[in-house]
Motif scaffolding. Structure first.
Motif, PDB file in Angstrom:
ATOM      1  N   PHE A 132      -2.071   5.109  -4.918  1.00 43.30           N
ATOM      2  CA  PHE A 132      -1.256   3.973  -5.338  1.00 43.30           C
ATOM      3  C   PHE A 132      -1.513   2.719  -4.510  1.00 43.30           C
ATOM      4  CE2 PHE A 132       3.000   1.921  -4.587  1.00 43.30           C
ATOM      5  CZ  PHE A 132       3.037   1.201  -5.770  1.00 43.30           C
ATOM      6  N   SER A 133      -1.398   2.801  -3.186  1.00 43.98           N
ATOM      7  CA  SER A 133      -1.550   1.601  -2.366  1.00 43.98           C
ATOM      8  C   SER A 133      -2.981   1.077  -2.413  1.00 43.98           C
ATOM      9  CB  SER A 133      -1.093   1.836  -0.930  1.00 43.98           C
ATOM     10  OG  SER A 133      -1.862   2.836  -0.321  1.00 43.98           O
ATOM     11  N   ALA A 134      -3.968   1.956  -2.413  1.00 41.26           N
ATOM     12  CA  ALA A 134      -5.355   1.501  -2.493  1.00 41.26           C
ATOM     13  C   ALA A 134      -5.590   0.772  -3.813  1.00 41.26           C
ATOM     14  CB  ALA A 134      -6.303   2.684  -2.360  1.00 41.26           C
ATOM     15  N   TRP A 135      -5.057   1.320  -4.901  1.00 35.74           N
ATOM     16  CA  TRP A 135      -5.201   0.682  -6.211  1.00 35.74           C
ATOM     17  C   TRP A 135      -4.549  -0.698  -6.207  1.00 35.74           C
ATOM     18  CZ3 TRP A 135      -1.615  -1.006  -9.816  1.00 35.74           C
ATOM     19  CH2 TRP A 135      -2.119  -1.327 -11.082  1.00 35.74           C
ATOM     20  N   LEU A 136      -3.342  -0.769  -5.679  1.00 35.66           N
ATOM     21  CA  LEU A 136      -2.586  -2.016  -5.687  1.00 35.66           C
ATOM     22  C   LEU A 136      -3.251  -3.086  -4.820  1.00 35.66           C
ATOM     23  CD1 LEU A 136      -0.102  -3.193  -6.961  1.00 35.66           C
ATOM     24  CD2 LEU A 136       1.246  -2.299  -5.083  1.00 35.66           C
TER      25      LEU A 136
END
Length: 173
Positions: free
Chosen positions: A69-73
């Motif tokens: 999630f955080s890497a994608w965001l």
């Protein structure tokens, strides 16, 4: 994105509107701070944040895990900042009057000054550059920087002072 609980993330992935709103609220401060350090200006940073939040609300169901999630965001924010910077470079000034309004440092337009500042920061030795970026772009406190880098408060203050001095020297040349 350490603050998003896995049960909330899972509910958002399944389409729970309240969970999606809560995930957006939790994620916003982190991506805003990242956008401020990645984009060229505050307006671009805000645009990147809005784009990332909008995409997140539409695509959260496609994100497979909380760890992704955080890497994608952050990737969405970085790409948007890059897109906005590229668009700005491709736009010529509208008029000579507009050029005069952009002058702020000597005879250089603001856009040129921004590039010079970026080059000055990039030219810093890594240990100074990291401290300057954390303090001036990510807006972390001296204590937060010291804790994250495992150094003393005085050491961070000295590196920040020296880094800023080197940037000034670079710009004056």
């Amino acid at each position: 994105m350490n603050g998003v609980p896995s049960h909330l993330f899972d509910a958002a992935r399944l389409g729970d509107r309240e969970a999606i709103v809560k995930v957006l609220e939790i994620a916003q401060p982190d991506i805003r701070r990242y956008a401020r350090s990645t984009c060229r200006g505050s307006a671009d940073a805000e645009d990147a944040v809005q784009e990332a939040l909008w995409l997140l609300s539409r695509k959260i169901g496609t994100i497979r895990s909380l760890t992704a999630f955080s890497a994608w965001l952050f990737t969405v924010v970085r790409r948007e900042c890059t897109r906005l910077a590229r668009a700005l470079r491709l736009q010529p000034p509208q008029s000579l009057a507009e050029l005069d309004l952009e002058r702020s440092f000597g005879a250089r337009p603001q856009a040129e000054l921004a590039l010079d500042i970026a080059a000055a920061i990039e030219a810093l030795p890594p240990h100074y550059r990291e401290v300057v970026l954390l303090r001036d772009l990510r807006e972390m406190t001296i204590d937060e920087i010291a804790a994250s880098l495992g150094e003393t408060r005085q050491g961070i203050k000295a590196k920040l002072h020296r880094g800023r001095l080197l940037v000034r020297e670079y710009l004056s040349d």
